[in-house]
Every structure is written in C-alpha cells, then in structure tokens.
Design a protein around this motif. Structure first.
Motif, PDB file in Angstrom:
ATOM      1  N   TRP A   1       0.927  -1.127   0.083  1.00  0.00           N
ATOM      2  CA  TRP A   1       0.019  -0.127   0.021  1.00  0.00           C
ATOM      3  C   TRP A   1       0.857   1.322  -0.102  1.00  0.00           C
ATOM      4  O   TRP A   1       0.821   1.939   1.171  1.00  0.00           O
ATOM      5  CB  TRP A   1      -0.991   0.181   1.173  1.00  0.00           C
ATOM      6  N   PRO A   2       1.411   1.557  -1.256  1.00  0.00           N
ATOM      7  CA  PRO A   2       2.228   2.891  -1.276  1.00  0.00           C
ATOM      8  C   PRO A   2       1.313   4.073  -0.808  1.00  0.00           C
ATOM      9  O   PRO A   2       1.868   5.194  -0.745  1.00  0.00           O
ATOM     10  CB  PRO A   2       2.582   2.975  -2.761  1.00  0.00           C
ATOM     11  N   GLN A   3       0.013   3.922  -0.911  1.00  0.00           N
ATOM     12  CA  GLN A   3      -0.985   4.976  -0.895  1.00  0.00           C
ATOM     13  C   GLN A   3      -1.544   5.123   0.733  1.00  0.00           C
ATOM     14  O   GLN A   3      -2.514   5.657   0.785  1.00  0.00           O
ATOM     15  CB  GLN A   3      -1.970   5.073  -1.712  1.00  0.00           C
ATOM     16  N   LEU A   4      -0.792   4.429   1.701  1.00  0.00           N
ATOM     17  CA  LEU A   4      -1.349   4.503   2.886  1.00  0.00           C
ATOM     18  C   LEU A   4      -1.269   5.775   3.446  1.00  0.00           C
ATOM     19  O   LEU A   4      -0.323   6.550   3.222  1.00  0.00           O
ATOM     20  CB  LEU A   4      -0.509   3.522   3.730  1.00  0.00           C
ATOM     21  N   ALA A   5      -2.320   6.067   4.412  1.00  0.00           N
ATOM     22  CA  ALA A   5      -2.287   7.442   5.085  1.00  0.00           C
ATOM     23  C   ALA A   5      -3.137   7.098   6.384  1.00  0.00           C
ATOM     24  O   ALA A   5      -3.839   6.217   6.808  1.00  0.00           O
ATOM     25  CB  ALA A   5      -3.229   8.100   4.258  1.00  0.00           C
ATOM     26  N   LEU A   6      -3.065   8.256   7.312  1.00  0.00           N
ATOM     27  CA  LEU A   6      -3.844   8.381   8.620  1.00  0.00           C
ATOM     28  C   LEU A   6      -5.285   8.399   8.020  1.00  0.00           C
ATOM     29  O   LEU A   6      -5.296   9.417   7.357  1.00  0.00           O
ATOM     30  CB  LEU A   6      -3.384   9.105   9.347  1.00  0.00           C
ATOM     31  N   ALA A   7      -5.953   7.999   8.620  1.00  0.00           N
ATOM     32  CA  ALA A   7      -7.515   7.953   8.341  1.00  0.00           C
ATOM     33  C   ALA A   7      -7.854   9.355   9.245  1.00  0.00           C
ATOM     34  O   ALA A   7      -7.346   9.773  10.106  1.00  0.00           O
ATOM     35  CB  ALA A   7      -8.403   6.795   9.057  1.00  0.00           C
ATOM     36  N   PRO A   8      -9.065   9.919   8.724  1.00  0.00           N
ATOM     37  CA  PRO A   8      -9.536  11.134   9.377  1.00  0.00           C
ATOM     38  C   PRO A   8      -9.796  11.159  10.672  1.00  0.00           C
ATOM     39  O   PRO A   8      -9.733  11.813  11.673  1.00  0.00           O
ATOM     40  CB  PRO A   8     -10.743  11.470   8.576  1.00  0.00           C
ATOM     41  N   THR A   9     -10.198   9.843  11.428  1.00  0.00           N
ATOM     42  CA  THR A   9     -10.760   9.654  12.578  1.00  0.00           C
ATOM     43  C   THR A   9      -9.169   9.682  13.523  1.00  0.00           C
ATOM     44  O   THR A   9      -8.463   8.941  13.246  1.00  0.00           O
ATOM     45  CB  THR A   9     -11.081   8.166  12.787  1.00  0.00           C
ATOM     46  N   ALA A  10      -9.341  10.263  14.410  1.00  0.00           N
ATOM     47  CA  ALA A  10      -7.900  10.438  15.400  1.00  0.00           C
ATOM     48  C   ALA A  10      -7.649   9.197  16.051  1.00  0.00           C
ATOM     49  O   ALA A  10      -8.270   8.455  16.381  1.00  0.00           O
ATOM     50  CB  ALA A  10      -8.149  11.371  16.444  1.00  0.00           C
ATOM     51  N   PRO A  11      -6.256   9.047  16.029  1.00  0.00           N
ATOM     52  CA  PRO A  11      -5.876   7.611  16.696  1.00  0.00           C
ATOM     53  C   PRO A  11      -6.103   7.751  18.232  1.00  0.00           C
ATOM     54  O   PRO A  11      -6.304   9.151  18.745  1.00  0.00           O
ATOM     55  CB  PRO A  11      -4.250   7.771  16.256  1.00  0.00           C
ATOM     56  N   LYS A  12      -5.847   6.824  19.052  1.00  0.00           N
ATOM     57  CA  LYS A  12      -6.237   6.785  20.382  1.00  0.00           C
ATOM     58  C   LYS A  12      -5.052   6.040  20.962  1.00  0.00           C
ATOM     59  O   LYS A  12      -4.510   5.147  20.862  1.00  0.00           O
ATOM     60  CB  LYS A  12      -7.350   5.942  20.760  1.00  0.00           C
ATOM     61  N   ARG A  13      -4.442   7.115  22.084  1.00  0.00           N
ATOM     62  CA  ARG A  13      -3.138   6.702  22.636  1.00  0.00           C
ATOM     63  C   ARG A  13      -3.421   5.910  24.004  1.00  0.00           C
ATOM     64  O   ARG A  13      -4.585   6.270  24.601  1.00  0.00           O
ATOM     65  CB  ARG A  13      -2.406   8.214  23.372  1.00  0.00           C
ATOM     66  N   VAL A  14      -2.584   4.963  24.173  1.00  0.00           N
ATOM     67  CA  VAL A  14      -2.757   4.163  25.566  1.00  0.00           C
ATOM     68  C   VAL A  14      -2.210   5.056  26.609  1.00  0.00           C
ATOM     69  O   VAL A  14      -1.045   5.920  26.574  1.00  0.00           O
ATOM     70  CB  VAL A  14      -1.678   2.904  25.332  1.00  0.00           C
ATOM     71  N   HIS A  15      -2.817   5.331  27.656  1.00  0.00           N
ATOM     72  CA  HIS A  15      -2.478   6.178  28.750  1.00  0.00           C
ATOM     73  C   HIS A  15      -1.522   5.317  29.594  1.00  0.00           C
ATOM     74  O   HIS A  15      -2.291   4.710  30.669  1.00  0.00           O
ATOM     75  CB  HIS A  15      -3.518   6.972  29.411  1.00  0.00           C
ATOM     76  N   ASN A  16      -0.320   5.142  29.551  1.00  0.00           N
ATOM     77  CA  ASN A  16       0.559   4.103  30.210  1.00  0.00           C
ATOM     78  C   ASN A  16       1.795   4.722  30.348  1.00  0.00           C
ATOM     79  O   ASN A  16       2.378   5.179  29.390  1.00  0.00           O
ATOM     80  CB  ASN A  16       0.676   2.434  29.601  1.00  0.00           C
ATOM     81  N   ALA A  17       2.406   4.841  31.615  1.00  0.00           N
ATOM     82  CA  ALA A  17       3.774   5.624  31.777  1.00  0.00           C
ATOM     83  C   ALA A  17       4.865   5.116  31.104  1.00  0.00           C
ATOM     84  O   ALA A  17       5.728   5.851  30.650  1.00  0.00           O
ATOM     85  CB  ALA A  17       3.923   6.034  33.197  1.00  0.00           C
ATOM     86  N   VAL A  18       4.781   3.755  31.217  1.00  0.00           N
ATOM     87  CA  VAL A  18       6.158   3.415  30.651  1.00  0.00           C
ATOM     88  C   VAL A  18       5.835   2.765  29.074  1.00  0.00           C
ATOM     89  O   VAL A  18       6.533   2.861  28.457  1.00  0.00           O
ATOM     90  CB  VAL A  18       6.411   1.727  31.405  1.00  0.00           C
ATOM     91  N   TYR A  19       4.508   1.937  28.747  1.00  0.00           N
ATOM     92  CA  TYR A  19       4.481   1.536  27.494  1.00  0.00           C
ATOM     93  C   TYR A  19       3.710   2.430  26.817  1.00  0.00           C
ATOM     94  O   TYR A  19       2.575   2.723  26.764  1.00  0.00           O
ATOM     95  CB  TYR A  19       3.749   0.238  27.547  1.00  0.00           C
ATOM     96  N   ARG A  20       4.402   3.167  25.843  1.00  0.00           N
ATOM     97  CA  ARG A  20       3.959   4.276  25.036  1.00  0.00           C
ATOM     98  C   ARG A  20       3.408   3.646  23.545  1.00  0.00           C
ATOM     99  O   ARG A  20       4.405   3.180  22.764  1.00  0.00           O
ATOM    100  CB  ARG A  20       4.946   5.468  24.824  1.00  0.00           C
ATOM    101  N   GLY A  21       2.407   3.770  23.133  1.00  0.00           N
ATOM    102  CA  GLY A  21       1.839   3.417  21.893  1.00  0.00           C
ATOM    103  C   GLY A  21       0.272   3.909  22.040  1.00  0.00           C
ATOM    104  O   GLY A  21       0.064   4.609  22.343  1.00  0.00           O
ATOM    105  N   PHE A  22      -0.423   3.165  20.762  1.00  0.00           N
ATOM    106  CA  PHE A  22      -1.805   3.410  20.660  1.00  0.00           C
ATOM    107  C   PHE A  22      -2.469   2.207  20.939  1.00  0.00           C
ATOM    108  O   PHE A  22      -2.167   1.082  20.798  1.00  0.00           O
ATOM    109  CB  PHE A  22      -1.806   3.693  19.066  1.00  0.00           C
ATOM    110  N   GLU A  23      -3.740   2.506  21.309  1.00  0.00           N
ATOM    111  CA  GLU A  23      -4.715   1.599  21.439  1.00  0.00           C
ATOM    112  C   GLU A  23      -5.575   1.283  19.984  1.00  0.00           C
ATOM    113  O   GLU A  23      -5.896   0.401  19.665  1.00  0.00           O
ATOM    114  CB  GLU A  23      -5.797   2.271  22.327  1.00  0.00           C
ATOM    115  N   GLN A  24      -5.844   2.727  19.337  1.00  0.00           N
ATOM    116  CA  GLN A  24      -6.147   2.405  18.010  1.00  0.00           C
ATOM    117  C   GLN A  24      -5.618   3.252  17.008  1.00  0.00           C
ATOM    118  O   GLN A  24      -5.430   4.547  17.525  1.00  0.00           O
ATOM    119  CB  GLN A  24      -7.786   2.909  18.199  1.00  0.00           C
ATOM    120  N   LEU A  25      -5.210   2.916  15.865  1.00  0.00           N
ATOM    121  CA  LEU A  25      -4.662   3.680  14.924  1.00  0.00           C
ATOM    122  C   LEU A  25      -5.200   3.640  13.540  1.00  0.00           C
ATOM    123  O   LEU A  25      -4.945   2.635  12.795  1.00  0.00           O
ATOM    124  CB  LEU A  25      -2.957   3.365  14.902  1.00  0.00           C
TER     125      LEU A  25
END
Ligand code: HEM
Length: 405
Positions: free
Chosen positions: A375-399
């Motif tokens: 998917w060369p044409q991949l992009a972020l969707a208009p719906t905002a991603p959702k971050r995990v709220h964890n002090a050590v493990y930084r990442g997304f719950e939904q992307l």
C-alpha cells in the motif's frame, strides 16, 4: 507536570522542560518519590552502574501499603525471579543460558513464521475501508510470533493478551494501586498455570512436531543443564518472555507507522529507498520509544550531580527523554530516516539491554516492508488515533489508517 492527558499525547515537551531545568530531579510523581535522569549520557551510565540494582519489584507493592505487599506476594515472588529484575550472578547465569535463542543467526528460523503471519494479517485487511493498524496488525503479530516460539496454542491467544495487558497496566503505572496489582496477579497466575500445563504436556510427549516452541525447548534444556535452577525460575522466564515479547513490539509497529505517516514525505522516501529500512527502524525506535522509562534501586549510597542518592532510593531513567537529548541528536524532535548518530536507548543499555532487540527489529522490518510494498498510498484516516495512557509503554490503542485511491 507529568502524566496528564496532554502528556500522554506528547510527553516530549515535558521531558525537554525537565532536562532544561537540570540533569537530576527528585519527583514525587513516581511511586513514593524517585530520582529522575533525562540525559543520554547519564541514562546510559546509570544503566551500567553496579551501585544500582535491578532488584526493584518490591517497589511496585511496598509503596501501596503492608497489606498490599502481603496480598501481592505471589506476583512479586514470580517477577522477582525474572531476568529483568535480577542482578549478577543470577542475572549473568540466566542471560547466558537464554542468549543463544536471541542471536540474529538463531532468529533466522523465525523469519518465515514472521513473514507468514504478516502476510496472513495483511490478506485479511480490506484496504477499501479504514482499518485499525493496532487491532489488525501491530497487536496480533508479535503475540502470534511469541506464542509460536513458546509453543502456546493459538486458542490461548485472546487469554494471554488479556492477562498480559493487565500486567502492563500495573507495571507500567507510575503509582500503581492494589486493585491494579490484583488484576495483574490474576493474569500472571493464569499465565503460569497455562505454562505449567504446557510444560507437563511437553515432558510427557516430547517437543512439538511442527517446529514451534523453540524458545521453550531452549529453556527446558537450560533447566536440564542446571542453568535454570528451579521450576519457579523457569515459569518466571516463560511468563516474562511472553509478556515482554509482545507488549512492546506492538508499539514499535504502531508508533512507527504513525511517525512515518505523519511526517511529510517519510512514507514515500522509504518506498523509494528500501535500503534505508534498518536505519529507519532504528530512528523510529528513537523518535517514539515503546518503553519510556525503566528503574533501578540504589544499592550503595553515592553522589550524583551534587545530590546524595541514598541506599534504597528509586532512580528512574527516562529513556524517552534521553532519545531526544539535543547534545547527542541534531534536531532531536525531527524524524530523520537516514540519521547516523548515537544509538538510541529504547532497548536500555548495559547488562540488561533488551535481549529481544534483534527479534523486534526483524518483526518491524518484515512488517513495514510488506505494508510498504502493498500500500504505497497508505495514510492516516481522518478519525483521530487513540493513545494508550500508560507511563512506561507508549503506543496506540487504536490507529485508524486508509489506503488512498
Ligand atoms: C520494541 C520492542 C522492545 C523494547 C522497546 C524493549 C525494551 C527493553 C528495555 C528498555 C529493556 C531494559 C530494561 C532495563 O534495563 O531495566 C529490555 C529488557 C528486556 N527485554 Fe525488551 N524490549 C522490546 C522487545 C522485546 C522482545 C521482543 C522480547 C522477548 C522476546 C524482550 C524481552 C526482554 C527481556 C527478557 C529483557 C530483560 C533482559 C535482561 O534483564 O537481561 N523485549 N527491553
């Protein structure tokens, strides 16, 4: 102030303010209070300093109250035996026993498994719809790879991911509560019960015939050789590997995809210059580290930057801050896929440096190469991603992502 909703969206301005205020701070935002280091050289030196001990599991429970320490003692009993939380000589003995499975040469056998899992996950995605990179790729991929390597049946996948998330919610919390500890303990004990059954089956029927369970076989061999000295020690390594092997790798994939798709031109650059992939994965790990900090206990009173660190004090090394240290990285807040500066500290440093670094890197390279090719044409969707709220493990719950047409 750390750990606000805005901090979890973007912790780097807060780290910069801390760093600019001085090299060493005392913060009451971690447990009962802890020393905090932000600089690359300081963090690296601390993680190699024999006056600092990795035996710190007591801090998770003792800061709550005495009853919590009692209530959570089975959890602590187990994790206190895991590689990550041991000092030499036990740490050295176990690390030497486990290391052969993690060398890049040995991991070659897992490459086909990783590619097959990536292909299956990508085949299942409908590119004409927005899709969630976490649920459909980043979370299941490392879980399946670790399950296969440890001989855990696919049917247990949903269970161990739930148990593991409960462990991450507790050990990733800067001020964990008894309730979080009890959930983590239930998850850990369930995971241990699962491994007890797997080990019984393995001892009764011999190794799996489909080639899975390679890491479990190595650990059993280490136990026969006397390098793993008890069943509890074996179970602790199994649980820790399963947990550490997928809670973190999911975030290198999620954070990496997000950084590549939100930095103008980065996705296209990687497409045009695939030879940049190894350097790019290194830079993605630096830019938004899946593990934001680790801790040590002061084993011997000493002075650092004019402050006395007393025996028993907790020291936090902010890996995420060290990775943005401007004395080491030019324009540290910019993603540069061809960056050739000092190694990031996302995998730690010194004797406890991440044993799974080569595996994670392999998974990230295979997954990103495959997504780029499809998917060369991949992009972020208009719906905002959702971050995990964890002090050590930084990442997304939904992307949420889309493939532009
Ligand atoms: C993006 C992925 C990963 C990141 C960012 C990461 C990060 C880290 C860090 C920072 C440490 C050092 C902690 C300390 O010094 O206190 C560490 C240690 C460790 N990691 Fe990873 N890790 C990742 C993937 C993995 C994987 C895939 C595995 C297993 C398959 C793994 C297993 C371990 C173990 C067992 C240790 C303890 C090593 C020791 O104490 O000697 N990690 N990891």
């Amino acid at each position: 102030m750390l750990f606000t909703p805005a901090f979890f969206e973007d912790p780097y301005p807060a780290y910069r303010a801390l760093r600019e205020a001085g090299p060493l701070h005392y913060s009451t935002e971690f447990f009962d209070g802890a020393w905090v280091l932000t600089g690359h050289a300081d963090v690296t030196a601390a993680l190699r300093d024999p006056r600092l001990s990795a035996r710190r599991t007591g801090g998770w429970v003792n800061h709550i109250d005495d009853d919590a320490a009692q209530a959570l003692s089975p959890f602590q009993h187990l994790f206190a035996r895991a590689l990550l939380f041991l000092d030499a000589p036990d740490h050295t003995r176990l690390r030497q026993a486990l290391m052969p499975a993690f060398r890049p040469g040995a991991l070659g056998a897992l490459q086909a498994t990783i590619q097959a899992e990536v292909d299956a996950l990508l085949d299942a995605i409908d590119p004409h719809q927005p899709w969630d990179a976490m649920a459909q790729l980043a979370v299941p991929l490392p879980a399946r790879v670790m399950a296969c390597w440890l001989g855990v049946p696919a049917a247990q996948e949903a269970d161990f991911m739930r148990w593991s998330d409960d462990i991450a919610a507790f050990i990733g919390h800067q001020q964990p509560t008894l309730a979080l500890g009890q959930r983590a303990q239930r998850g850990t004990l369930a995971m241990v019960a699962m491994f007890r059954r797997l080990l019984e089956q393995r001892r009764a029927h011999g190794p799996a015939t489909d080639g899975s369970g390679g890491l479990l076989e190595l650990m059993l061999q280490a136990q026969s050789d006397g390098a793993i000295v008890s069943e509890d020690e074996l179970l602790a390594q199994c649980a820790m590997m399963l947990f550490a092997g997928h809670e973190t790798t999911r975030h290198v994939l999620g954070n990496g995809l997000h950084a590549l798709l939100s930095t103008p031109g980065a996705w296209a650059t990687l497409q045009q210059s695939p030879e940049l992939m190894s350097a790019a994965v290194r830079e993605l790990l630096r830019y938004d580290s899946p593990v934001q900090y680790t801790g040590r206990r002061v084993a011997e009173t000493f002075t650092l930057h004019g402050q006395t660190l007393q025996r028993g004090d907790l020291l936090i090394t902010l890996l995420g801050a060290a990775n943005r240290d401007p004395s080491v990285y030019t324009e540290p807040d910019t993603l540069r896929l061809d960056r050739r500066e000092a190694m990031h500290v996302s995998f730690g440093s010194g004797p406890h440096v991440c044993i799974g670094a080569a595996l994670t890197t392999l998974e990230a390279e295979v997954a990103l190469t495959s997504v780029l090719a499809r998917w060369p044409q991949l992009a972020l969707a208009p719906t905002a991603p959702k971050r995990v709220h964890n002090a050590v493990y930084r990442g997304f719950e939904q992307l949420p992502l889309v493939v532009r047409v």
